[in-house]
Design an enzyme around this catalytic site. Structure first.
Site, PDB file in Angstrom:
ATOM      1  N   ASP A  30     -12.731  -6.407  -2.469  1.00 33.27           N
ATOM      2  CA  ASP A  30     -11.448  -6.476  -3.167  1.00 33.27           C
ATOM      3  C   ASP A  30     -10.256  -6.198  -2.263  1.00 33.27           C
ATOM      4  O   ASP A  30      -9.154  -6.691  -2.528  1.00 33.27           O
ATOM      5  CB  ASP A  30     -11.434  -5.574  -4.394  1.00 33.27           C
ATOM      6  CG  ASP A  30     -11.871  -4.149  -4.126  1.00 33.27           C
ATOM      7  OD1 ASP A  30     -12.107  -3.791  -2.955  1.00 33.27           O
ATOM      8  OD2 ASP A  30     -11.995  -3.384  -5.098  1.00 33.27           O
TER       9      ASP A  30
ATOM     10  N   ASP B  39     -11.326   7.077  -2.270  1.00 37.20           N
ATOM     11  CA  ASP B  39     -12.551   6.865  -3.045  1.00 37.20           C
ATOM     12  C   ASP B  39     -13.755   7.683  -2.587  1.00 37.20           C
ATOM     13  O   ASP B  39     -14.460   8.239  -3.419  1.00 37.20           O
ATOM     14  CB  ASP B  39     -12.963   5.391  -3.070  1.00 37.20           C
ATOM     15  CG  ASP B  39     -11.995   4.539  -3.861  1.00 37.20           C
ATOM     16  OD1 ASP B  39     -11.226   5.101  -4.665  1.00 37.20           O
ATOM     17  OD2 ASP B  39     -11.997   3.319  -3.684  1.00 37.20           O
TER      18      ASP B  39
END
Length: 886
Positions: free
Chosen positions: A71, A481
């Site tokens: 992404d 993340d």
């Protein structure tokens, strides 16, 4: 992973920086800096994965040719010989940073040398550029680009649906692209060179995750989401007649053309109330399989169905493996075994807890089995085994209660593909990695199939900060993340991300320049402290105490001797403390949200920057005073650092196109700054080991110099600059952090926004590999060992070892031996080199931890495999001396 919120701030910042070309930077003409180029070799500091892989594409006519899309981190091609992935979009430059987000990939089955990528990261104003379709005739080694008149959203909601880009399997000059934002369906008839809208297509979609989102992120129409050709309706050289298209519209999700795209109709009888994430055709049996969810994903989804559409009769059959009332997830991952088309698999992509689920049918969806099931709740039985020893951090250092397990089968599992040439090979993407198996058909025989990471070479982390201490581990990273890692080796995967606490995103880290064992990091965490400390160079951590009002990590600075810290968290003002953050006090004279750093010599001096003003504290952060410096960037897109070993020596980089933008230097502790001539724009600054003939440390920056954007090095205090990257190695946006290595001349670590940590070594330098171990150790004196199993799972475990010098003489190297009582095997070790002879393991120091003073300790750790029992070794020996146990 949940990267949306993480990247919003970072990329909104980047969008502001890249809004236009830089303006003049000084009132009078400035001489250009001399500009040269050097040949560097580039590679990643290995993490292996770390982000969401929403798409995997196998070529249908050439064995072992596969691609993966990410992404925010580009696209990759599979290398069968090494079982690794090769990055394909590292050439994307600063101005086009959004083109590192890949919304779709298409591999040409007629001419396998051709591959296409639809690129663009955001459809709102976070991304300043429109999307594009990249085309390659050499499998992604080189590319040509066609810009589109609209944006694409590789990191937008719905990005796991697809594939939006497809090549006609009979006339490979014909491609279709499903567009977001109401732009409809687009077609190229010249192999991707030019594109035009298919005006006959009736529905541009209408579904948005959150129509009320004023940022434009969740409120965007997810548009046309996938294209599938029915290869049975065409012949070589003529366009395929029947084409199916998925649309983000819960009432009208699937359309078909039977005249090569001239006219379109809604498929009659289709289910409603859901979005069709995938449409996969089994032309041999005449079935179109569809995976439905009530939302667009990739995080959300509470209900889902699987359907089979008979292309000849128009009959719809609900083939869902569970009743609708029993779903708490949507379906997305969907694949057919091309060797045995009656075999279908699908994923419950939004089942976060206790795990994702994978379903398999060998009778075209008539009956199903699943990857795991409950025996007697909360106990479960798995049809698979998992071995994550190649990426041990995938356990997350967790020890969950049943039915949750670690490592997890996955989450956000929207990509699922069976190799069209090998029924035993299957790959699937998760929010953190690519998993795969090469004995998938064991599923059907009743024996277990083996899952392991198949992700080496694919690096997809967003990097927020980097430091390279003068001793200890060569690199510490702060990541989105996955938090960040202590990289004791650049060529091996770290054993674990930072834990205790485990931040979802680490926003800042620092170490004490004169005592590099003291490290501090700050970050984001839903519940728990936002600051953590280490006294062993980042190997182990303990949480600090938040002052009132803290809502995010912000930036942090460690005093030069490690005795005090200054923290500028989100949610409250700048704070300072002595010791390890048990009692914070508000700093005076500096605004909330300021960026903070420390002087690298004077432990009482700290610096800050906010909105064009530079601030200085000489009392350990208690009070700050604005310096008299003027002409600095007015905004907050600034990063600055103080020079190790140079008291009051500060370098500042940053700015924006509509104001001052460049690189500044202060030699008086920030009281005045001089702007470097010839540096058009600069966004980061860092320091490394001085060149052999230089007295000043090497400077590194991500900047525009001489009209060229790149990574630059100076060995003469900024008088001249050398570009060390090239046009093939640009990695999009590199404005978050940069640092040299104080131990290896020329080595530079670069933070990317999606391609992880890349590091470069001068081709003729001494830094091409990790420093090797020192001479054979000859320790003497008494010793003591503490051996702790810190984590254990089925077939694997992690252990820490602390070795203490309890004698009276220093060690100049050490070698510790032990024998496992069972069949344990060391699979990976960090902070030490290891060998094995029979059942005996030898752990030997690496170069930076050879010296151990009397009373001091050294720690190392490892992951291992086991079966039966995992008993601890009964004794440890340092040479011929048996160590005591603690």
């Amino acid at each position: 992973m949940r990267r949306t919120r993480t990247l919003t701030v970072l990329l909104a910042l980047a969008a502001g920086l890249l809004a236009g070309p830089p303006t003049a930077l000084a009132a009078e003409p400035a001489p250009r800096a001399a500009l040269a180029a050097d040949s560097y070799t580039w590679q990643n500091a290995r993490i292996d994965g770390g982000g969401f892989v929403p798409g995997i594409v196998f070529n249908r006519t050439e064995k072992d040719l596969a691609y993966a899309r990410t992404d925010i981190g580009g696209a990759y091609r599979w290398q069968e010989s090494s079982h690794t992935w090769t990055p394909l979009l590292d050439h994307v430059g600063w101005d086009d940073w959004g083109h590192t987000g890949v919304v779709s990939v298409a591999s040409d089955s007629v001419d396998p040398d051709r591959v296409y990528a639809a690129v663009g990261t955001y459809t709102n104003d976070w991304d300043p550029t429109n999307g594009a379709v990249l085309r390659s005739g050499d499998r992604g080694a080189t590319w040509q680009k066609t810009d589109l008149p609209f944006k694409l959203g590789g990191n937008m909601p719905g990005r796991g649906m697809g594939e939006r880009l497809a090549v006609d399997p009979h006339d490979n000059d014909v491609l279709y692209l499903g567009a977001p934002s109401g732009h409809g369906l687009w077609r190229s008839t010249d192999a991707g060179v030019t594109w035009s809208e298919v005006t006959a297509f009736p529905n541009p979609g209408n579904y948005a995750q959150d129509p009320g989102d004023t940022s434009g992120y969740a409120s965007d129409n997810q548009g046309v989401t996938w294209v599938t050709f029915d290869e049975s309706t065409g012949s070589a050289g003529t366009a395929t007649k029947t084409v199916y298209v998925g649309v983000a519209d819960k009432e009208n999700a699937v359309y078909r053309s039977t005249d090569a795209g001239a006219t379109w109709e809604r498929l009659a009888g289709q289910p409603t109330g859901y979005l069709a994430h995938k449409g996969v055709l089994d032309a041999e049996n005449g079935y179109l399989y569809l995976a439905y969810s009530d939302t667009g994903g990739p995080y959300d989804g509470g209900k889902g169905r699987l359907y089979r559409y008979a292309t000849a009769t128009g009959a719809w059959t609900d083939i869902s493996p569970v009743a609708e009332a029993d779903t708490y997830f949507g379906f997305s991952g969907l694949t057919v075994d091309r060797q045995h088309p009656g075999t279908v698999m699908a994923t419950a992509y939004s089942s976060w807890w206790p795990d994702t689920q994978i379903f398999r049918s060998t009778d075209s969806g008539g009956t199903w089995t699943q990857a795991w099931s409950y025996t007697s709740y909360p106990d479960r039985e798995n049809r698979y085994t998992m071995d994550v020893s190649s990426s041990p951090w995938l356990t997350w250092g967790a020890n969950p209660a049943p039915p949750e397990q670690t490592p997890k089968l996955g989450w956000m599992t929207e990509a699922l593909e069976i190799d069209p040439f090998d029924s035993d090979r299957m790959m699937y993407g998760t929010g953190a990695t690519i998993y795969g198996t090469e004995n998938l058909t064991n599923w059907d025989s009743g024996s277990k199939f083996a899952i392991e990471p198949m992700v080496r070479g694919l690096e997809e982390t967003a990097v927020n900060d980097l430091v390279s201490p003068p001793s200890g581990a060569p690199l510490l990273s702060a990541l989105g993340d996955v938090g960040g890692f202590r990289h004791t080796s650049l060529t091996e995967v770290p054993s674990m991300m930072y834990t205790s606490p485990n931040f979802t995103t680490t926003t800042s880290l620092d170490f004490a320049e004169e005592n590099p064992d003291v490290v501090v990091r700050t970050g984001n965490l839903d519940a728990g402290p936002h600051i953590a400390f280490s006294t062993d160079n980042g190997a182990n951590w303990f949480g600090g105490t938040d002052p009132s009002g803290v809502s995010g990590g912000g930036t942090v600075a460690a005093g030069a001797d490690g005795s005090r810290f200054v923290w500028s968290p989100q949610g409250t003002g700048v704070q300072y403390t002595t010791g390890f953050g048990t009692a914070w006090q508000a700093s005076a004279g500096i605004p909330a949200g300021a960026i903070v750093e420390s002087d690298r010599v004077d432990p009482a001096t700290f610096y800050g920057f906010k909105s064009g003003k530079f601030y200085v504290s000489t009392d350990g952060g208690a009070t700050f005073t604005a310096s008299a410096a003027t002409g600095l960037p007015a905004g907050d897109s600034v990063r600055f650092k103080a020079l190790p070993g140079g008291e009051g020596d500060v370098w500042l980089a940053g700015g924006a196109a509509d104001g001052p933008y460049g690189l500044w230097h202060s030699t008086d502790g920030g009281e005045t700054f001089a702007k470097l001539p010839g540096v058009d724009a600069a966004d980061t600054v860092g320091f490394g080991k001085a060149a052999p003939d230089a007295s000043y440390q090497t400077l590194f920056t991500s900047a525009e110099i001489g009209g060229v954007r790149g990574i630059f090095r100076s060995t003469d205090e900024g008088a001249t600059w050398t570009r060390v990257n090239d046009d093939a190695h640009q990695w999009g946006w590199t404005g978050a952090a940069i640092t040299g290595d104080p131990r290896v001349y020329g080595r530079v670590y670069v933070a990317t926004n999606g391609r992880g940590v890349v590091y470069g070594d001068t081709a003729g330098g001494d830094g091409g590999t990790d420093p090797g171990p020192g001479p054979d150790p000859t320790p003497t004196g008494a010793c003591e060992v503490e051996y702790t199993v810190t984590n254990q799972w089925s077939g694997g475990f992690q252990a820490d070892v602390r070795l203490t010098n309890t004698g009276t003489s220093a060690w100049n190297g050490w070698s510790l031996d032990w024998t496992f009582p069972g069949d344990q095997r060391v699979t990976q070790m960090w902070n030490a080199e290891h060998t094995r002879t029979g059942t005996t393991v030898t752990a030997k120091n690496v170069d930076w931890n050879a010296g151990v003073a009397p009373g001091a300790s050294v720690s190392f750790g490892f992951t291992g495999s086991w079966s039966g029992t995992n008993a601890e070794p009964s004794s440890f020996a340092l040479g011929d001396r048996v160590c005591g146990r603690t």
